[in-house]
Enzyme design. Structure first.
Site, mmCIF file in Angstrom:
data_model
loop_
_atom_site.group_PDB
_atom_site.id
_atom_site.type_symbol
_atom_site.label_atom_id
_atom_site.label_comp_id
_atom_site.label_asym_id
_atom_site.label_seq_id
_atom_site.Cartn_x
_atom_site.Cartn_y
_atom_site.Cartn_z
ATOM 1 N N SER A 156 -0.870 19.627 81.497
ATOM 2 C CA SER A 156 -0.049 20.803 81.232
ATOM 3 C C SER A 156 -0.384 21.905 82.225
ATOM 4 O O SER A 156 -1.474 21.935 82.790
ATOM 5 C CB SER A 156 -0.298 21.311 79.814
ATOM 6 N N HIS A 157 0.576 22.825 82.423
ATOM 7 C CA HIS A 157 0.314 23.996 83.258
ATOM 8 C C HIS A 157 -0.724 24.911 82.633
ATOM 9 O O HIS A 157 -1.334 25.727 83.311
ATOM 10 C CB HIS A 157 1.597 24.793 83.465
ATOM 11 N N SER A 158 -0.866 24.808 81.323
ATOM 12 C CA SER A 158 -1.748 25.727 80.615
ATOM 13 C C SER A 158 -2.901 24.965 79.983
ATOM 14 O O SER A 158 -2.700 23.968 79.286
ATOM 15 C CB SER A 158 -0.949 26.467 79.541
#
Lengths: 210, 231
Positions: B9-11
């Site tokens: 995930s980007h986060s």
């Protein structure tokens, strides 16, 4: 002039310089049609490349490009990371472990880089992406390598000029890929930041050979 | 041994949170988070993905789940960088729904492709337009034969077909060699089962084709009649 590992390291060093110098310009381009992080991301990515090159001291141009690929994919963060990473990775694979790059091999490496970006990002020419700089660059390099004989500088210059013209030619296009495509017609009139950074990278390749 | 899962995930928070959620339903499955950049920003990192794949390796293979576009590109790049390691596949599925469905399938002993299918069945239509959607061929519809085995069971637990029962059914069925529908939806898809919105007292009509058809119907019947171990 031979394109050996000394040239490759100088090229990547000039890339890092160019990204630092044009950081604000790339941020401004990306602010208009993206999320305004391209300049920041590319600057950070190539600064990390400099550190890695100093640590690892690669022995061939291919090894230097592979190290660059790994570093950009790990440090850039945005979509440009895997795209440029794939470009450098495919170029490195095309060059193999040869110590010096002949004109035709450089043209082949650019074609491999371009194909890698297309495979990864699924963009086509005319979508207003970095593909619009890489495609004419790869074609110009191939034509110059076929016509120009052994003079590698001619091939480097042909690729850089074609990438710069390709980047400028993205201005009137409507974006069909990437974040800018959300803007539809409002993306018209702005230069694609990825095409702009591609032109900087290929211009640095000329500078390293001069 | 079970199939492992890697979450890109980007986060960092999204990856960690999604793993935490899925782990509740699949305590024996190795699920590794690769979220954010290596310096803690929003983005994806090849190093993190490669490290996660390393951690997930050594099992029966690993399925990668991703969030937004460039997470897919980073995951693909990681596979290219690692020379397309055998037993690692990328699922084209929504992150949270796909992850939970995949984790449940893995917990139930499903193999690599079955875990990938479970993840991909959790979403709507495939996100990629350049890959034609995989047709799931139901044997019954092809041969014109009716199901090899059927059963009808009444939901007796208070909460009916909520997430955990759906996960138990989907997870168990995905490890069997059978095509199963429950009230017309894919029995191996946790989210499809939840969309039935079947409450207490609802009837579940189970139809099964294939070698394990009878086992499949008995499996669902056993769970339903035991109220999934719930009040």
């Amino acid at each position: 002039m031979v394109l050996d590992v000394v040239w490759a390291v100088k090229w990547l060093t000039l890339c890092a310089q160019a990204m630092a110098e044009h950081r604000v310009e790339l941020i401004e381009l990306d602010r208009a049609i993206g999320d305004s992080d391209h300049g920041e991301n590319m600057d950070r990515g190539f600064q990390a490349v400099l550190d890695k090159l100093a640590e690892a001291a690669p022995e061939t141009p291919g090894a230097a490009l592979k190290l660059t690929a790994m570093t950009l994919m790990s440090k850039v963060g945005g979509a440009a990371g895997p795209l440029y990473g794939t470009a450098f990775l495919r170029a490195a694979a095309a060059l193999g472990d040869s110590a010096e790059i002949e004109p035709a091999a450089w043209a082949g490496a650019l074609a491999a880089a371009r194909d890698g970006i297309v495979a990864r990002g699924k963009a086509e020419p005319g979508d207003k992406t970095m593909v619009d700089a890489w495609t004419p660059a790869a074609e110009a390099a191939r034509a110059a390598a076929e016509n120009g004989g052994p003079d590698v500088l001619t091939v480097l210059v042909a690729a850089a000029e074609a990438a710069e013209a390709g980047a400028v030619a993205t201005d009137p296009l409507m974006a069909r890929k990437g974040r800018a495509s959300y803007l539809g017609e409002r993306s018209i009139g702005h230069r694609d930041p990825g095409a702009a950074s591609t032109a900087l990278i290929l211009r640095a390749a000329v500078g390293a050979a001069a | 041994m079970t199939v492992s899962i890697v979450v890109v995930s980007h986060s960092e928070k999204i990856a960690d949170g999604a793993v935490e959620l899925a782990a509740q339903m699949a305590p024996d499955v190795v699920i590794v988070a690769a979220g954010g950049t290596s310096d803690g920003r929003i983005g994806t990192s090849l190093e993190k993905v490669l490290a996660a794949l390393d951690q997930a390796a050594g099992s029966d293979g690993a399925v990668i789940l991703t969030d937004l576009g460039s997470a897919v590109m980073t995951a693909e790049s990681a596979l290219e960088f690692a020379d397309s390691p055998a037993g690692v596949v990328l699922a084209d599925a929504p992150l949270v729904e796909g992850l939970v469905a995949a984790a449940v399938a893995a917990q139930g002993g499903a193999d690599l492709q079955a875990v990938k299918r479970a993840a991909e069945a959790a979403g709507g239509p495939p996100r990629r337009t350049d890959v034609p959607p995989q047709q799931v061929v139901e044997e019954g519809s092809v041969t014109g034969q009716g199901p090899a085995c059927t059963g009808e069971f009444e939901l007796i637990n208070q909460a009916g077909m909520h997430a955990r029962p759906a996960a138990k059914i989907a997870g168990g069925l995905s490890s069997l060699d059978a095509e199963v529908t429950i009230n017309g939806v894919d029995g191996t898809s946790m989210t499809s089962l939840m969309t039935l919105a079947a409450g207490k007292g609802s009837l579940l009509h189970v139809e099964a084709w294939g070698v394990d058809a009878e086992r499949a119907v008995n499996y669902v019947g056993g769970l339903v009649q035991a109220g999934f171990g719930e009040p």
